[in-house]
Design a protein around this motif. Structure first.
Motif, PDB file in Angstrom:
ATOM      1  N   GLY B   3       0.516   4.598  21.616  1.00  0.00           N
ATOM      2  CA  GLY B   3       0.647   3.486  20.691  1.00  0.00           C
ATOM      3  C   GLY B   3       1.857   3.656  19.782  1.00  0.00           C
ATOM      4  O   GLY B   3       2.582   2.690  19.484  1.00  0.00           O
ATOM      5  N   SER B   4       2.105   4.871  19.336  1.00  0.00           N
ATOM      6  CA  SER B   4       3.241   5.124  18.450  1.00  0.00           C
ATOM      7  C   SER B   4       4.552   4.860  19.170  1.00  0.00           C
ATOM      8  O   SER B   4       5.501   4.294  18.596  1.00  0.00           O
ATOM      9  N   ILE B   5       4.590   5.260  20.436  1.00  0.00           N
ATOM     10  CA  ILE B   5       5.828   5.019  21.201  1.00  0.00           C
ATOM     11  C   ILE B   5       6.078   3.524  21.353  1.00  0.00           C
ATOM     12  O   ILE B   5       7.195   3.031  21.163  1.00  0.00           O
ATOM     13  N   LEU B   6       4.980   2.814  21.663  1.00  0.00           N
ATOM     14  CA  LEU B   6       5.115   1.357  21.797  1.00  0.00           C
ATOM     15  C   LEU B   6       5.606   0.714  20.505  1.00  0.00           C
ATOM     16  O   LEU B   6       6.486  -0.142  20.499  1.00  0.00           O
ATOM     17  N   LEU B   7       5.007   1.173  19.387  1.00  0.00           N
ATOM     18  CA  LEU B   7       5.414   0.638  18.084  1.00  0.00           C
ATOM     19  C   LEU B   7       6.887   0.934  17.812  1.00  0.00           C
ATOM     20  O   LEU B   7       7.636   0.078  17.316  1.00  0.00           O
ATOM     21  N   ALA B   8       7.300   2.161  18.126  1.00  0.00           N
ATOM     22  CA  ALA B   8       8.698   2.544  17.909  1.00  0.00           C
ATOM     23  C   ALA B   8       9.624   1.681  18.761  1.00  0.00           C
ATOM     24  O   ALA B   8      10.672   1.210  18.299  1.00  0.00           O
ATOM     25  N   LEU B   9       9.205   1.449  20.023  1.00  0.00           N
ATOM     26  CA  LEU B   9      10.026   0.617  20.909  1.00  0.00           C
ATOM     27  C   LEU B   9      10.119  -0.822  20.398  1.00  0.00           C
ATOM     28  O   LEU B   9      11.179  -1.447  20.417  1.00  0.00           O
ATOM     29  N   GLY B  11       9.776  -1.724  17.287  1.00  0.00           N
ATOM     30  CA  GLY B  11      10.637  -1.703  16.103  1.00  0.00           C
ATOM     31  C   GLY B  11      12.106  -1.686  16.481  1.00  0.00           C
ATOM     32  O   GLY B  11      12.927  -2.422  15.907  1.00  0.00           O
ATOM     33  N   LEU B  12      12.418  -0.860  17.482  1.00  0.00           N
ATOM     34  CA  LEU B  12      13.815  -0.772  17.930  1.00  0.00           C
ATOM     35  C   LEU B  12      14.293  -2.118  18.492  1.00  0.00           C
ATOM     36  O   LEU B  12      15.408  -2.573  18.216  1.00  0.00           O
ATOM     37  N   SER B  13      13.398  -2.751  19.269  1.00  0.00           N
ATOM     38  CA  SER B  13      13.759  -4.051  19.868  1.00  0.00           C
ATOM     39  C   SER B  13      14.011  -5.087  18.782  1.00  0.00           C
ATOM     40  O   SER B  13      14.985  -5.861  18.838  1.00  0.00           O
ATOM     41  N   LEU B  14      13.120  -5.114  17.806  1.00  0.00           N
ATOM     42  CA  LEU B  14      13.285  -6.094  16.716  1.00  0.00           C
ATOM     43  C   LEU B  14      14.567  -5.819  15.943  1.00  0.00           C
ATOM     44  O   LEU B  14      15.293  -6.738  15.559  1.00  0.00           O
ATOM     45  N   GLY B  15      14.820  -4.531  15.699  1.00  0.00           N
ATOM     46  CA  GLY B  15      16.047  -4.152  15.002  1.00  0.00           C
ATOM     47  C   GLY B  15      17.282  -4.591  15.783  1.00  0.00           C
ATOM     48  O   GLY B  15      18.224  -5.166  15.223  1.00  0.00           O
ATOM     49  N   PHE B  16      17.237  -4.375  17.096  1.00  0.00           N
ATOM     50  CA  PHE B  16      18.349  -4.771  17.949  1.00  0.00           C
ATOM     51  C   PHE B  16      18.566  -6.288  17.872  1.00  0.00           C
ATOM     52  O   PHE B  16      19.689  -6.771  17.711  1.00  0.00           O
ATOM     53  N   LEU B  17      17.433  -7.016  17.957  1.00  0.00           N
ATOM     54  CA  LEU B  17      17.520  -8.486  17.910  1.00  0.00           C
ATOM     55  C   LEU B  17      18.083  -8.964  16.577  1.00  0.00           C
ATOM     56  O   LEU B  17      18.922  -9.860  16.524  1.00  0.00           O
ATOM     57  N   ALA B  18      17.593  -8.319  15.480  1.00  0.00           N
ATOM     58  CA  ALA B  18      18.055  -8.732  14.149  1.00  0.00           C
ATOM     59  C   ALA B  18      19.561  -8.515  14.027  1.00  0.00           C
ATOM     60  O   ALA B  18      20.291  -9.385  13.528  1.00  0.00           O
ATOM     61  N   ILE B  19      20.016  -7.337  14.498  1.00  0.00           N
ATOM     62  CA  ILE B  19      21.457  -7.058  14.417  1.00  0.00           C
ATOM     63  C   ILE B  19      22.229  -8.038  15.289  1.00  0.00           C
ATOM     64  O   ILE B  19      23.265  -8.577  14.909  1.00  0.00           O
ATOM     65  N   ARG B  20      21.667  -8.323  16.454  1.00  0.00           N
ATOM     66  CA  ARG B  20      22.346  -9.230  17.378  1.00  0.00           C
ATOM     67  C   ARG B  20      22.459 -10.645  16.808  1.00  0.00           C
ATOM     68  O   ARG B  20      23.463 -11.334  16.990  1.00  0.00           O
ATOM     69  N   VAL B  21      21.404 -11.056  16.112  1.00  0.00           N
ATOM     70  CA  VAL B  21      21.403 -12.442  15.617  1.00  0.00           C
ATOM     71  C   VAL B  21      22.250 -12.594  14.350  1.00  0.00           C
ATOM     72  O   VAL B  21      22.984 -13.569  14.208  1.00  0.00           O
ATOM     73  N   VAL B  22      22.172 -11.638  13.454  1.00  0.00           N
ATOM     74  CA  VAL B  22      22.857 -11.867  12.168  1.00  0.00           C
ATOM     75  C   VAL B  22      23.976 -10.879  11.858  1.00  0.00           C
ATOM     76  O   VAL B  22      24.758 -11.093  10.925  1.00  0.00           O
ATOM     77  N   GLY B  23      24.073  -9.788  12.599  1.00  0.00           N
ATOM     78  CA  GLY B  23      24.978  -8.708  12.176  1.00  0.00           C
ATOM     79  C   GLY B  23      26.410  -8.881  12.642  1.00  0.00           C
ATOM     80  O   GLY B  23      26.682  -9.484  13.679  1.00  0.00           O
ATOM     81  N   GLY B  24      27.328  -8.344  11.830  1.00  0.00           N
ATOM     82  CA  GLY B  24      28.702  -8.134  12.265  1.00  0.00           C
ATOM     83  C   GLY B  24      29.576  -9.360  12.397  1.00  0.00           C
ATOM     84  O   GLY B  24      30.575  -9.328  13.118  1.00  0.00           O
TER      85      GLY B  24
END
Lengths: 506, 211
Positions: B3-9, B11-24
Motif C-alpha cells: 500500500g505504501s508503494i502504491l501511495l508513493a507511486l 504521489g509521484l504521478s500527481l506531482g509529475f502531472l502538477a509539474i507538467r500542467v503548471v510548471g516551468g
C-alpha cells in the motif's frame, strides 16, 4: 412621439403599464409593435440588446460577433455535430445581422402546412395580404446589378451555362453600397433593419421602447398573462441593473425561436404545451469556396446578391455568400506557409452556399441550469445527408461552369481541394458522416410552432399560446416547419397576422 | 508495504502531472489581461507554426500581434466561453500524452515540442477521423485566424481591407441612445433643437416614395 429609455436612463427599479408589452424588436416583434401602435394601442417594446449605430459597427469578424451576438457569437448546437448558430442581441434583432433576404415560401410549402399542422387559413393565398403589407413597409426590392460584384455575377454565369434558373435576391435594402458587410452591421445604413424601419414607426405612434432590458419572466394569473418582469442589463457586458415590471393587458413574446421557449420554461408556462422547445429545426448550411484564375475582388458586392430556387423541391436553396474574411478562411486547408498561401488566394475566391430543408432532423431547446442561456440539442439525421450531398454537388457544378480553377468543399475525409468536376463527383455519392461537414446553423424555427392540436403545438393559428387567453408568440418559433427559403419574410408575415389577433383582443 | 508503494507511486504521478500542467512556463512576451503564462505559451507556440514569417504573405503571426488580439478577445468573453477556451488550450497542450507528436520526446507538452513536431502534431489533429480532435484543431485555427485578420496590414496585403465608406446615419439613428454614454441621444437632440421628428418623417416619406 413615444419615448426611448436605455440602461443609462434607468437609475432605479421601475414599473410601467400599457395595453400590450412586446418582448423583442427583431423582425417579428417590430412588426407587432408597429401594427399595434398604428391601431392606437398603448405599446411597450422591450429589447434586451442595445441600439447600434453606424459608428458602432466594426468590420473585424471576432469583435463584431462578440458585440452583436448572444453568447459572444460562440453558440453551437450539441448533438452529432457542433454547429455554430447565431442570434443577435441588439435593437433590430436578427434583421441587423442577416443578409436582408426577403423571399416568400413556395406555394407547395405553405399549402402543405394546413393539412399537416391542423391549420385552417395558412395557405399562400391566406398569407398574401400580410406579405404585401410587410414588403411595402420595409422596402423590398431586387438587388441591382451595379452592386452585385464579381462573386455574385459568377454564380449567375455558372447557372446560365447550366440552364439553372437564378435571380437577383430581393432584399429590404435601399441604396446598397456593395460593401458585403451585412453580417457585421451595415455601415452605410442601407439595410432597412427593423431598428431604422419599423421600430421608429411604432415610436412615432407613441410606443415606449426600452433597450438593454432583459425580460426574465412572464407574469401570469390563471389563464391570463398580466405582464413581464426583468432587469436592465449593461450594454455589451450584461451586468445587472435595476429591476423592472411591465404590466399589460396582453403579452407578445418575440424574443426569438431560442429565447422564447426558454422564457416560457422559466415562467413555468412550458406546461401549456408539451411541444414547447421541441421540434427545433435549422436550415443547416453547407458552402463551397471556388478559386478562380482572375481576382474576384470579393470585398465588393452585396453579401448575398443572387440565388436560385430551382432545387427547393429537392430540399435545398442555393445562393451566393460573403462574410468577414477571417471567418471564411476557416475552410481553407493547411497550416504554416501553405495555409498563408491559401489565405492569399481569397482575393480570387467566391463562396456559394446551400440551405437545406432537413425535416427529419429535429432537436430541442432546454434551459441551461443556473443560466439564462439555452442548451440546443440537435442532430443531423443521416437520412438527410443525401440532400446536403446533392447540394454540394450542384454548387461544384456551378463553380466549374463559371470557370473556377478549383473548389474547396470543406468535407472532412475528402480531398481538401478538387480541380475538376470529375474529381468533385465524390460529393454526389455522399459517403460522409454528419460530423464530416462544415455546417452552419442558419435559420432557426418551430420551437413554439403553431398547430391546431395543443398537444402538438404551442400556439394556435393566430399566435395565441394554447391554454392562455392573452399570451402570444410572434417570432420564427411559430413557423411550423421549414419554409424552404430564408424565414425572415414569412416570420414577419405571420407576425403581421398575429398583430391583427392581438388588436382584436385588446 | 504494498500500500505504501502504491501511495508513493500515486504521489509521484500527481506531482509529475502538477509539474507538467503548471510548471516551468516563461513569462509572456508582453503584459496580458486575460491569458496566463501557460495559455500565452501554448498560443504563441501555435501562432509560430500556423503563421510563420515568409511566403507571398510575408507578415508573421507574431508581427500581426495575434497573441495580443486573442488576449483582448478572451478578456471580454463571458466566463463560460473563457472556460471553454482554457479547456481548448489544455487539450492541445496536454494532448501529447494521448497522441504523441512524431519524433523523439513527442509526449512532451505541445509548447515544449520543436516547431516541426508541433506542425506535425497539429496536422494530425486536423486530419483525425475522431470528430472531437478535429473540432479542437478547427477551433484553435479559427481563433488564431481571426486574430491574424484583425491586423490591418494583413488585410491590406490580401486586398481585403474594408472599403472606405461614409458611415451614414439614418434619420432613425438619432432616436436611439448611444451605446456607451449616459443619457439618450434623443433627449440631447431635442435639447439642441435637432432632428428627431422632422428627420423621421422625412425618412418615412422617402421610404413610402420608394415603396
Amino acid at each position: 412621439m413615444g419615448q426611448v429609455r436605455s440602461f443609462a436612463d434607468q437609475a432605479r427599479d421601475f414599473v410601467d403599464r400599457c395595453d400590450v408589452v412586446v418582448v423583442g424588436s427583431g423582425p417579428g416583434g417590430a412588426v407587432v409593435a408597429w401594427q399595434l401602435a398604428e391601431a392606437g394601442r398603448d405599446v411597450v417594446l422591450v429589447e434586451e440588446g442595445p441600439a447600434f449605430q453606424p459608428e458602432d459597427f466594426v468590420t473585424d469578424g471576432a469583435a463584431a460577433i462578440r458585440r452583436l451576438l448572444r453568447e459572444d457569437g460562440l453558440r453551437t448546437t450539441r448533438g452529432n455535430l457542433r454547429m455554430p448558430t447565431m442570434q443577435a442581441i441588439a435593437l433590430g434583432g436578427g434583421s441587423l445581422v442577416n443578409s436582408a433576404i426577403c423571399v416568400r415560401p413556395p406555394r407547395a410549402t405553405l399549402d402543405g402546412w394546413c393539412e399537416e399542422f391542423n391549420l385552417r387559413a395558412s395557405q399562400l393565398s391566406d398569407l398574401e395580404p400580410h406579405f404585401d403589407a410587410v414588403e411595402a413597409a420595409i422596402g423590398v426590392a431586387a438587388t441591382p446589378d451595379e452592386v452585385q460584384g464579381q462573386r455574385n455575377l459568377l454564380f449567375r454565369e455558372g447557372c446560365r451555362v447550366l440552364g439553372i434558373e437564378a435571380e437577383p435576391i430581393r432584399r429590404n435594402v435601399r441604396g446598397c453600397q456593395g460593401s458585403g458587410e451585412c453580417l457585421t452591421g451595415c455601415r452605410a445604413r442601407a439595410k432597412q433593419s427593423t431598428d431604422i424601419s419599423l421600430v421608429p414607426r411604432a415610436l412615432e405612434c407613441g410606443t415606449r421602447v426600452y433597450t438593454s432590458a432583459q425580460v426574465r419572466r412572464v407574469l401570469v394569473r390563471g389563464r391570463r398573462a398580466v405582464g413581464v418582469s426583468g432587469r436592465m442589463v449593461r450594454p455589451l457586458t450584461g451586468e445587472d441593473g435595476p429591476a423592472f415590471r411591465i404590466e399589460a393587458r396582453a403579452v407578445v413574446l418575440a424574443a426569438g425561436c431560442i429565447a422564447t421557449p426558454v422564457l416560457l420554461e422559466r415562467s413555468a408556462l412550458a406546461g401549456t404545451s408539451q411541444a414547447c422547445g421541441r421540434n427545433l429545426q435549422f436550415h443547416p448550411g453547407v458552402a463551397v469556396m471556388g478559386v478562380f484564375d482572375s481576382p474576384t475582388d470579393p470585398g465588393f458586392g452585396a453579401t448575398q446578391g443572387y440565388h436560385s430556387l430551382a432545387f427547393v423541391e429537392r430540399g435545398y436553396k442555393i445562393e451566393t455568400f460573403w462574410g468577414p474574411p477571417g471567418v471564411l478562411a476557416m475552410r481553407l486547408p493547411g497550416q504554416g506557409l501553405a495555409y498563408k498561401e491559401n489565405l492569399a488566394r481569397l482575393r480570387h475566391a467566391a463562396v456559394f452556399d446551400a440551405i437545406a430543408t432537413v425535416n427529419r432532423s429535429h432537436g430541442r431547446v432546454r434551459l441551461r441550469r443556473g443560466s439564462l442561456a439555452p442548451h440546443l440539442d440537435w442532430s443531423l439525421d443521416p437520412r438527410d445527408l443525401p440532400i446536403l450531398a446533392d447540394a454540394l454537388w450542384t454548387l461544384a457544378k456551378i463553380f466549374f461552369a463559371a470557370g473556377a480553377k478549383s473548389i474547396l468543399p470543406g468535407v472532412a475525409g475528402l480531398p481538401e481541394e478538387m480541380h475538376s468536376l470529375d474529381e468533385a463527383r465524390v460529393l454526389r455519392t455522399g459517403g460522409f458522416r454528419p460530423e464530416d461537414l462544415l455546417c452552419t446553423g442558419n435559420h432557426v424555427f418551430s420551437t413554439t410552432r403553431m398547430h391546431g392540436d395543443p398537444a402538438l403545438g404551442v400556439v394556435d393559428e393566430l399566435g395565441r399560446c394554447h391554454g392562455t387567453d392573452n399570451l402570444f408568440v410572434a417570432d420564427s418559433g411559430i413557423v411550423p416547419r421549414s419554409p424552404s427559403v430564408n424565414p425572415m419574410l414569412v416570420t414577419m408575415a405571420l407576425a403581421h397576422r398575429v398583430a391583427g389577433g392581438v388588436i382584436a383582443s385588446v | 508495504m504494498g500500500g505504501s508503494i502504491l501511495l508513493a507511486l500515486l504521489g509521484l504521478s500527481l506531482g509529475f502531472l502538477a509539474i507538467r500542467v503548471v510548471g516551468g512556463y516563461p513569462p509572456p512576451p508582453k503584459e496580458l489581461r486575460a491569458l496566463d503564462r501557460r495559455e500565452a505559451a501554448v498560443f504563441s507556440a501555435a501562432i509560430v507554426v500556423l503563421f510563420p514569417a515568409g511566403g507571398s504573405l510575408a507578415r508573421s503571426g507574431e508581427e500581426a500581434d495575434v497573441l495580443g488580439h486573442l488576449d483582448r478577445f478572451v478578456a471580454v468573453l463571458g466566463s463560460r466561453n473563457q472556460g471553454l477556451i482554457r479547456l481548448l488550450v489544455l487539450a492541445v497542450e496536454q494532448g501529447t500524452l494521448l497522441f504523441p507528436a512524431p519524433g523523439q520526446g513527442g509526449w512532451r507538452r505541445f509548447s515544449a515540442l520543436s516547431a516541426e513536431q508541433r506542425a506535425l502534431y497539429l496536422a494530425s489533429w486536423g486530419a483525425s477521423r475522431f470528430y472531437g480532435r478535429r473540432l479542437v484543431f478547427t477551433s484553435l485555427r479559427a481563433l488564431l485566424t481571426m486574430g491574424y485578420f484583425s491586423d490591418p496590414v494583413v488585410e491590406d496585403a490580401l486586398g481585403l481591407a474594408p472599403r472606405q465608406l461614409p458611415r451614414q446615419a439614418s434619420a432613425a439613428d438619432f432616436l436611439w441612445p448611444p451605446l456607451d454614454e449616459a443619457g439618450a441621444r434623443q433627449r440631447r437632440l431635442r435639447e439642441s433643437g435637432g432632428l428627431p421628428e422632422s428627420g423621421l418623417l422625412a425618412d418615412r416619406a422617402a421610404r413610402q416614395g420608394l415603396a
